[in-house]
Write a protein that holds these residues in place. Structure first.
Motif, short mmCIF file in Angstrom:
data_model
loop_
_atom_site.label_atom_id
_atom_site.label_comp_id
_atom_site.label_asym_id
_atom_site.label_seq_id
_atom_site.Cartn_x
_atom_site.Cartn_y
_atom_site.Cartn_z
N THR A 278 32.69 31.98 40.16
CA THR A 278 31.33 32.10 39.45
C THR A 278 29.77 31.33 39.95
N LEU A 279 30.03 30.18 41.06
CA LEU A 279 29.71 29.34 41.99
C LEU A 279 29.80 29.46 43.07
N GLU A 280 30.70 30.66 43.17
CA GLU A 280 30.69 30.46 44.99
C GLU A 280 31.77 32.12 45.14
N HIS A 281 30.42 32.95 45.32
CA HIS A 281 30.89 34.18 45.20
C HIS A 281 31.66 35.10 46.24
N CYS A 282 31.69 34.65 47.15
CA CYS A 282 32.35 35.14 47.95
C CYS A 282 33.61 34.59 48.77
N ILE A 283 34.28 33.41 47.70
CA ILE A 283 35.41 33.17 47.37
C ILE A 283 36.54 34.10 47.53
N ALA A 284 36.35 34.97 46.78
CA ALA A 284 36.82 36.22 46.34
C ALA A 284 37.43 37.26 47.61
N PRO A 285 36.54 37.53 48.63
CA PRO A 285 36.67 37.97 49.54
C PRO A 285 36.79 37.70 50.42
N PHE A 286 36.83 36.06 50.69
CA PHE A 286 37.35 34.94 51.75
C PHE A 286 39.11 34.93 51.29
N LEU A 287 39.53 35.00 50.65
CA LEU A 287 41.48 34.61 50.02
C LEU A 287 41.33 35.93 49.82
N ASP A 288 40.82 37.25 50.15
CA ASP A 288 41.74 38.37 50.17
C ASP A 288 41.45 38.92 51.67
N SER A 289 41.17 38.04 52.64
CA SER A 289 41.08 37.74 53.25
C SER A 289 41.57 37.95 54.60
N CYS A 290 42.49 36.73 53.91
CA CYS A 290 43.10 35.54 54.26
C CYS A 290 44.49 35.73 54.80
N ASP A 291 44.93 36.82 53.29
CA ASP A 291 46.04 37.70 53.40
C ASP A 291 46.16 39.17 54.24
N ALA A 292 46.42 38.01 55.95
CA ALA A 292 46.08 39.58 57.18
C ALA A 292 47.14 40.47 56.39
N ASP A 293 48.18 40.25 56.64
CA ASP A 293 49.03 41.52 56.42
C ASP A 293 49.43 42.25 54.66
N ASP A 294 48.63 41.57 54.18
CA ASP A 294 48.18 42.45 52.92
C ASP A 294 49.47 42.10 52.40
N ASP A 295 50.56 41.61 51.85
CA ASP A 295 51.43 41.25 51.67
C ASP A 295 51.38 40.17 50.34
N HIS A 296 50.23 40.09 49.97
CA HIS A 296 50.07 39.26 48.58
C HIS A 296 50.04 38.10 48.42
#
Length: 327
Positions: A278-296
Motif C-alpha cells: 500500500t506504500l510502494e504500489h510498484c513492489i507487486a509488479p516488480f517482484l512478479d518481474s523477478c520471476d523471469a521463468d514464471d515458475d513461482h
C-alpha cells in the motif's frame, strides 16, 4: 400341546356319543337335548382349533422377536470389539511417543515444520505428518483480512493458505484450481491501486537496493544480525562496491526460509511484499518481474539480476548465504 390333548378328548367324546346314539333302538328318536349336546361339542372343537392357530401365530412372532434380539446383541458385541480394537491402536500410538512409563510425552510435532495452511498431526502409525488445516477461526476484525494476488479479499490469511493447501492436494473441497497458486498481496481488504508507470518501474531497483541497505544497517546497529551478516554489513559500509550486493544477498537469504533451497517462493516473499504494497504500489509488479521463468519461485541469481547487480557480482552470488557458506 395342551390344546392338542383337549381337542383329542373332545373328538373322542364326540365319537363315543355318536356311536352310542346309533346303537340305541330308537336312535332316530334321539332327544333334542342330545343333538344340542353334540352341537356344543362341535362348537367347542372349532373354538379350540381357532385358539390353537392364534397361539401358534403368537409363538412365531415371539420367536422372530427373539431372533432379532439375538442378532442385535451380536451386532452390539461386534461394535464393542471394534471400539476396543481402536482404543488399543490409539493406546499403542500413545505408547509410541511416551518417553518412558512415568516420563513426559514426546511431542512428535515439536520439530516438524509445516508450511502455511498446514498443521502437524500424529497418524495411527505414530508418525508426525503435515496435513491441510481442518478449519480456521472466524476473524471478525476487518484488519485481519488479506487481499490475494487474484484481487480477492479473504477473511484471514489462514483461510487463504488453507484453501491453497487443499487445491495443491487436489482435495474435493478446493473451490477453484487457480487457488493452488494463490498468495497474499497485502494486508487488509482489496483496494484500487494505481498502476506502476514505466519510469517508476525502471527506477524501482535502485530505490529497493537503498531501502534494503538501510534496513540491514539499522539491524546491525541494533545487533539484530548474525555474526556472518554483521560482517557483510561492515564490508558494505567500508566498500561501496559491496554495498548493494551484500544488502541484496542478506535480504534474499533471510527470505529463503523453509526449505532452504536457494529459491524464494511467492509465500516466502510475503513478509517483504505485504507490508509495503500500500506504500510502494510498484513492489507487486516488480517482484512478479523477478520471476523471469514464471515458475513461482525466484532464485538468488534472478533476485540479483532483478535488482540490477552486475554479471560479475552474479557469478558466485549463490555461495553467499550463511548456511551455504558454512557448508
Amino acid at each position: 400341546m395342551k390344546f392338542h390333548v383337549a381337542v383329542l378328548l373332545l373328538l373322542c367324546a364326540f365319537v363315543i356319543a355318536e356311536a352310542a346314539s346309533k346303537h340305541r333302538p330308537n336312535h332316530k328318536k334321539a332327544s333334542l337335548s342330545q343333538k344340542k349336546h353334540l352341537v356344543e361339542i362341535e362348537e367347542k372343537i372349532e373354538r379350540l382349533l381357532a385358539e390353537e392357530e392364534a397361539l401358534e401365530e403368537e409363538l412365531n412372532e415371539e420367536n422372530e422377536e427373539y431372533e432379532d434380539d439375538v442378532a442385535e446383541e451380536e451386532d452390539e458385541e461386534d461394535m464393542e470389539e471394534e471400539d476396543q480394537r481402536e482404543e488399543e491402536e490409539e493406546d499403542e500410538v500413545q505408547a509410541a511417543y511416551d518417553e518412558d512409563d512415568e516420563g513426559p510425552l514426546i511431542d512428535l510435532c515439536l520439530e516438524k515444520y509445516c508450511g502455511a495452511g498446514r498443521e502437524c498431526v500424529v497418524n495411527l502409525q505414530g508418525e508426525a505428518e503435515c496435513q491441510c488445516m481442518q478449519e480456521c477461526d472466524f476473524e471478525p476484525d476487518d484488519r485481519r483480512r488479506v487481499c490475494s494476488n487474484h484481487n480477492e479479499t479473504w477473511n484471514s490469511d489462514c483461510q487463504l493458505h488453507r484453501m491453497r493447501c487443499l487445491c495443491v492436494e487436489e482435495a474435493e473441497t478446493c473451490t477453484k484450481e487457480k487457488y493452488a497458486h494463490v498468495h497474499i498481496d497485502y494486508y487488509g481488504s482489496c483496494q484500487e491501486m494505481p498502476e506502476c508507470t514505466e519510469d517508476e518501474m525502471k527506477d524501482f531497483p535502485r530505490r529497493m537496493r537503498e531501502w534494503l541497505f538501510n534496513i540491514m544497517r539499522d539491524m546491525a546497529d541494533r545487533h539484530a544480525l548474525s555474526d556472518y551478516y554483521m560482517k557483510l554489513e561492515e564490508e558494505a559500509e567500508n566498500d561501496d562496491t559491496k554495498k548493494w550486493t551484500n544488502a541484496v544477498i542478506w535480504k534474499f537469504c533471510e527470505l529463503d526460509g523453509h526449505p532452504r533451497d536457494r529459491a524464494v517462493s511467492r509465500h516466502e516473499l510475503f513478509p517483504l511484499r505485504a507490508p509495503l504494497y500500500t506504500l510502494e504500489h510498484c513492489i507487486a509488479p516488480f517482484l512478479d518481474s523477478c520471476d523471469a521463468d514464471d515458475d513461482h519461485v525466484i532464485t538468488l541469481k534472478e533476485w540479483g539480476k532483478c535488482l540490477n547487480l552486475s554479471d560479475e557480482k552474479l557469478e558466485h552470488i549463490e555461495e553467499f548465504c550463511e548456511d551455504l557458506h558454512d557448508d
